[in-house]
Design a protein around this motif. Structure first.
Motif, PDB file in Angstrom:
ATOM      1  N   LEU A 172      37.469  54.203  53.303  1.00 28.04           N
ATOM      2  CA  LEU A 172      38.149  53.613  52.074  1.00 28.04           C
ATOM      3  C   LEU A 172      39.034  54.683  51.435  1.00 28.04           C
ATOM      4  O   LEU A 172      38.379  55.829  51.117  1.00 28.04           O
ATOM      5  N   ASP A 173      40.484  54.467  51.577  1.00 27.18           N
ATOM      6  CA  ASP A 173      41.514  55.807  51.494  1.00 27.18           C
ATOM      7  C   ASP A 173      41.414  55.644  49.678  1.00 27.18           C
ATOM      8  O   ASP A 173      41.351  56.779  49.163  1.00 27.18           O
ATOM      9  N   HIS A 174      41.851  54.550  49.168  1.00 32.98           N
ATOM     10  CA  HIS A 174      41.894  54.634  47.727  1.00 32.98           C
ATOM     11  C   HIS A 174      41.445  53.271  46.874  1.00 32.98           C
ATOM     12  O   HIS A 174      41.511  52.137  47.980  1.00 32.98           O
ATOM     13  N   LEU A 175      41.278  53.037  45.867  1.00 33.02           N
ATOM     14  CA  LEU A 175      41.055  51.809  45.205  1.00 33.02           C
ATOM     15  C   LEU A 175      41.911  51.425  44.177  1.00 33.02           C
ATOM     16  O   LEU A 175      41.732  52.146  43.210  1.00 33.02           O
ATOM     17  N   GLU A 176      42.525  50.272  44.117  1.00 30.67           N
ATOM     18  CA  GLU A 176      43.303  50.029  43.163  1.00 30.67           C
ATOM     19  C   GLU A 176      42.790  48.697  42.443  1.00 30.67           C
ATOM     20  O   GLU A 176      41.944  47.805  42.859  1.00 30.67           O
ATOM     21  N   PRO A 177      42.702  48.897  41.153  1.00 29.03           N
ATOM     22  CA  PRO A 177      42.197  47.460  40.252  1.00 29.03           C
ATOM     23  C   PRO A 177      42.769  46.179  40.670  1.00 29.03           C
ATOM     24  O   PRO A 177      44.123  46.264  41.232  1.00 29.03           O
ATOM     25  N   ALA A 178      42.062  45.174  40.725  1.00 29.11           N
ATOM     26  CA  ALA A 178      42.484  43.889  41.396  1.00 29.11           C
ATOM     27  C   ALA A 178      42.820  42.970  40.369  1.00 29.11           C
ATOM     28  O   ALA A 178      42.472  43.113  39.063  1.00 29.11           O
ATOM     29  N   ASP A 179      44.013  42.135  40.232  1.00 28.83           N
ATOM     30  CA  ASP A 179      44.353  41.214  39.426  1.00 28.83           C
ATOM     31  C   ASP A 179      43.536  39.935  39.544  1.00 28.83           C
ATOM     32  O   ASP A 179      43.334  39.046  38.786  1.00 28.83           O
ATOM     33  N   SER A 180      42.730  39.839  40.556  1.00 25.76           N
ATOM     34  CA  SER A 180      41.769  38.732  40.927  1.00 25.76           C
ATOM     35  C   SER A 180      40.407  38.914  40.418  1.00 25.76           C
ATOM     36  O   SER A 180      40.268  39.869  39.885  1.00 25.76           O
ATOM     37  N   GLY A 181      39.388  38.134  40.758  1.00 29.80           N
ATOM     38  CA  GLY A 181      38.266  38.322  40.324  1.00 29.80           C
ATOM     39  C   GLY A 181      37.760  39.547  41.107  1.00 29.80           C
ATOM     40  O   GLY A 181      38.158  39.795  42.213  1.00 29.80           O
ATOM     41  N   SER A 182      36.604  39.946  40.528  1.00 27.05           N
ATOM     42  CA  SER A 182      35.949  41.447  41.220  1.00 27.05           C
ATOM     43  C   SER A 182      34.686  41.641  40.620  1.00 27.05           C
ATOM     44  O   SER A 182      34.295  41.139  39.559  1.00 27.05           O
ATOM     45  N   ALA A 183      33.906  42.333  41.514  1.00 28.92           N
ATOM     46  CA  ALA A 183      32.708  42.897  41.175  1.00 28.92           C
ATOM     47  C   ALA A 183      32.165  44.116  41.827  1.00 28.92           C
ATOM     48  O   ALA A 183      32.380  44.194  42.997  1.00 28.92           O
ATOM     49  N   ASN A 184      31.663  44.879  41.140  1.00 31.77           N
ATOM     50  CA  ASN A 184      30.950  45.970  41.521  1.00 31.77           C
ATOM     51  C   ASN A 184      29.425  45.803  41.827  1.00 31.77           C
ATOM     52  O   ASN A 184      28.606  45.669  41.030  1.00 31.77           O
ATOM     53  N   VAL A 185      29.162  45.753  43.115  1.00 35.51           N
ATOM     54  CA  VAL A 185      27.465  45.225  43.428  1.00 35.51           C
ATOM     55  C   VAL A 185      26.912  46.528  44.483  1.00 35.51           C
ATOM     56  O   VAL A 185      27.755  47.143  45.019  1.00 35.51           O
ATOM     57  N   GLU A 186      25.607  46.446  44.518  1.00 38.19           N
ATOM     58  CA  GLU A 186      25.013  47.331  45.244  1.00 38.19           C
ATOM     59  C   GLU A 186      24.149  46.510  46.351  1.00 38.19           C
ATOM     60  O   GLU A 186      23.672  45.460  45.943  1.00 38.19           O
ATOM     61  N   ILE A 187      24.559  46.911  47.621  1.00 38.85           N
ATOM     62  CA  ILE A 187      23.881  46.313  48.664  1.00 38.85           C
ATOM     63  C   ILE A 187      23.110  47.347  49.564  1.00 38.85           C
ATOM     64  O   ILE A 187      23.813  48.156  50.178  1.00 38.85           O
ATOM     65  N   LEU A 188      21.822  47.221  49.468  1.00 39.84           N
ATOM     66  CA  LEU A 188      20.927  48.136  50.127  1.00 39.84           C
ATOM     67  C   LEU A 188      21.341  49.435  49.802  1.00 39.84           C
ATOM     68  O   LEU A 188      21.369  50.516  50.860  1.00 39.84           O
ATOM     69  N   GLY A 189      21.717  49.974  48.502  1.00 40.55           N
ATOM     70  CA  GLY A 189      22.039  50.935  47.972  1.00 40.55           C
ATOM     71  C   GLY A 189      23.297  51.505  48.287  1.00 40.55           C
ATOM     72  O   GLY A 189      23.923  52.369  47.913  1.00 40.55           O
ATOM     73  N   ILE A 190      24.474  50.568  48.899  1.00 39.03           N
ATOM     74  CA  ILE A 190      25.508  50.623  49.081  1.00 39.03           C
ATOM     75  C   ILE A 190      26.648  50.272  48.123  1.00 39.03           C
ATOM     76  O   ILE A 190      26.241  49.124  47.867  1.00 39.03           O
ATOM     77  N   PRO A 191      27.184  51.059  47.198  1.00 34.36           N
ATOM     78  CA  PRO A 191      28.026  50.481  46.321  1.00 34.36           C
ATOM     79  C   PRO A 191      29.332  49.826  46.802  1.00 34.36           C
ATOM     80  O   PRO A 191      30.064  50.311  47.661  1.00 34.36           O
ATOM     81  N   VAL A 192      29.513  48.685  46.594  1.00 32.58           N
ATOM     82  CA  VAL A 192      30.588  47.762  47.308  1.00 32.58           C
ATOM     83  C   VAL A 192      31.547  47.165  46.046  1.00 32.58           C
ATOM     84  O   VAL A 192      31.147  46.328  45.350  1.00 32.58           O
ATOM     85  N   TYR A 193      32.839  47.351  46.056  1.00 31.93           N
ATOM     86  CA  TYR A 193      33.748  46.444  45.387  1.00 31.93           C
ATOM     87  C   TYR A 193      34.317  45.338  45.982  1.00 31.93           C
ATOM     88  O   TYR A 193      34.812  45.563  46.997  1.00 31.93           O
ATOM     89  N   VAL A 194      33.954  44.039  45.151  1.00 29.36           N
ATOM     90  CA  VAL A 194      34.223  42.704  46.035  1.00 29.36           C
ATOM     91  C   VAL A 194      35.575  42.144  45.124  1.00 29.36           C
ATOM     92  O   VAL A 194      35.275  41.931  43.904  1.00 29.36           O
ATOM     93  N   GLU A 195      36.512  41.689  45.706  1.00 29.53           N
ATOM     94  CA  GLU A 195      37.785  41.058  45.329  1.00 29.53           C
ATOM     95  C   GLU A 195      37.616  39.756  45.801  1.00 29.53           C
ATOM     96  O   GLU A 195      37.577  39.505  47.177  1.00 29.53           O
ATOM     97  N   TYR A 196      37.723  38.537  44.891  1.00 30.38           N
ATOM     98  CA  TYR A 196      38.014  37.352  45.352  1.00 30.38           C
ATOM     99  C   TYR A 196      38.818  36.550  44.427  1.00 30.38           C
ATOM    100  O   TYR A 196      39.262  36.785  43.309  1.00 30.38           O
ATOM    101  N   PRO A 197      39.573  35.353  44.960  1.00 29.13           N
ATOM    102  CA  PRO A 197      40.407  34.808  44.285  1.00 29.13           C
ATOM    103  C   PRO A 197      39.681  33.875  43.027  1.00 29.13           C
ATOM    104  O   PRO A 197      38.592  33.665  43.156  1.00 29.13           O
ATOM    105  N   PRO A 198      40.298  33.898  41.738  1.00 26.13           N
ATOM    106  CA  PRO A 198      39.795  33.396  40.670  1.00 26.13           C
ATOM    107  C   PRO A 198      39.840  31.766  40.820  1.00 26.13           C
ATOM    108  O   PRO A 198      40.525  31.358  41.824  1.00 26.13           O
ATOM    109  N   VAL A 227      32.514  53.513  44.066  1.00 28.59           N
ATOM    110  CA  VAL A 227      32.558  52.731  45.370  1.00 28.59           C
ATOM    111  C   VAL A 227      33.047  53.301  46.375  1.00 28.59           C
ATOM    112  O   VAL A 227      33.795  54.317  46.649  1.00 28.59           O
ATOM    113  N   ARG A 228      32.188  52.880  47.457  1.00 26.69           N
ATOM    114  CA  ARG A 228      32.301  53.343  48.925  1.00 26.69           C
ATOM    115  C   ARG A 228      32.870  52.559  49.809  1.00 26.69           C
ATOM    116  O   ARG A 228      33.516  52.812  50.782  1.00 26.69           O
ATOM    117  N   HIS A 229      32.792  51.226  49.382  1.00 21.73           N
ATOM    118  CA  HIS A 229      33.628  50.165  50.267  1.00 21.73           C
ATOM    119  C   HIS A 229      33.936  49.099  49.535  1.00 21.73           C
ATOM    120  O   HIS A 229      33.945  48.871  48.206  1.00 21.73           O
TER     121      HIS A 229
END
Length: 386
Positions: free
Chosen positions: A97-123, A144-146
């Protein structure tokens, strides 16, 4: 080494032959690969390792059976003796992951087995479909790592991992399963484990049973049935094994169930009637079953049994005890990845675990039969230990 497991050095650097009774396993630390050998293959391997050529061994072939299988087998064993293993799929190198820009779509910061993941999906209508596989994932405030994102391109959807395309040409109804595939790929590439399996695992207070099988073999259906009875769901894939304590990490992800299993399971899982419906690329309809959080163990669970389910509507109920080599072969066929840094000591620990863990091929025509077979199987193993 343990009794019954002898190590024979090879002339090929950092490669060893392990003898288990009349069978054996060749392991290369350089390639982090292994291959199982039966008694005749071991004899051929040791001859090649001592300097024999393929032509030398051809002279021992039974003239009454001049089959090409003999030739192909010799070629493969000779290649093993030189440190060359059969081709396999290239391991996915997860992009950084080089950089993270805020999304205009739906998003969530979740933890999956201790790994922080930023998820973007269409509203809108697709939001629930995309978020379905993350419903049991806790939110996180960790850096966020991924990043996993869905993007619409040229009339189709694509899933991106850290800005790099992972899946393409998806229809809208495939997005949810696309995210589930992306999560599994992330775990195989980035999670901590010694060995990863394409497998489910259930556990109770006395047993941790890994259900290993290729796609379409019924392992997820069996896992859902067992969780409805008395078991906790450790994982529905991947099963990530840690060799220091022979345990599998708990993963709060849903059970993926094909349409054909819904009627069979609806009595135990009535929520399937109103569950979101996803579609695979081959048109198969899938529901994601979300057991209550109480059905997930909080801690890793120790592996006590390995089971290869084989559902067939006309099959007689049977539990076949497997040899260590047959177990390794079926684990490989079902899908298995050795950890990147396993090395010789780790592989030997894995081999000892396989030799010590009861493994069965389970044939059954109904889930009730499978449950009865597993109850009998675990009871026999408990008596053996005592």
């Amino acid at each position: 080494m343990d009794r019954g497991l002898d190590c024979v050095p090879s002339t090929c650097p950092r490669q060893w032959l392990y003898l288990i009774g009349d069978e054996g396993v060749v392991y290369s630390e350089t390639r982090n690969r292994f291959a199982g050998l039966d008694a005749s293959a071991i004899a051929a391997y040791r001859a090649f390792d001592a300097g024999a050529s393929i032509q030398d061994l051809r002279g021992f072939q039974d003239k009454r059976d001049p089959s090409s299988e003999f030739e192909d087998g010799l070629e493969a064993i000779y290649a093993l003796a030189q440190g060359t293993f059969p081709l396999e799929e290239t391991r996915l190198e997860w992009p950084v992951l080089d950089h993270l820009e805020p999304a205009d779509s739906g998003s969530a910061n979740v933890e999956i087995l201790g790994i922080p993941v930023y998820v973007e999906y269409p509203p809108g209508p697709l939001e629930h479909l995309c978020h379905d596989c993350f419903r049991n994932c806790p939110p996180t405030t960790q850096p966020v790592r991924h990043r996993l994102s869905a993007q619409y391109e040229d009339g189709h959807w694509a899933i991106y991992a850290n800005g790099h395309e992972l899946l393409s040409s998806l229809q809208a109804e495939q997005l949810g399963l696309g995210f589930l595939h992306a999560v599994r790929s992330l775990l195989y590439a980035e999670a901590e484990y010694d060995v990863a399996f394409h497998a489910s695992m259930v556990a109770d207070r006395a047993h941790g049973i890994m259900l290993c099988a290729p796609r379409e073999s019924g392992k997820s259906t069996l896992a859902a049935y067992l969780v409805a009875q008395r078991f906790e769901l450790v994982t529905d894939e991947p099963a990530l094994l840690h060799l220091d304590d022979a345990s599998v990490s708990p993963l709060s992800m849903p059970i993926s169930l094909k349409e054909g299993s819904w009627p069979v399971l609806q009595r135990d899982w009535p929520q399937l009637a109103g569950a979101l419906v996803h579609t695979r690329s081959d048109g198969t309809r899938i529901c994601l079953l979300h057991p209550r959080q109480a059905r997930f163990p909080a801690l890793p669970q120790r592996l006590s049994h390995i089971v290869f389910p084989d559902y067939r509507s006309s099959s007689a109920a049977d539990a076949e005890r497997l040899s260590p080599l047959r177990t390794l072969s079926l684990l490989n066929e079902s899908g298995m990845i050795l950890g990147k840094h396993l090395a010789r000591e780790g592989f030997e620990a894995f081999l000892r675990l396989v030799c010590a863990t009861p493994a069965y091929k389970l044939r059954y025509a109904s889930l009730q039969e499978a449950g009865e077979l597993m109850h009998k199987m675990t009871g026999e193993s408990s008596r053996e230990r005592s």
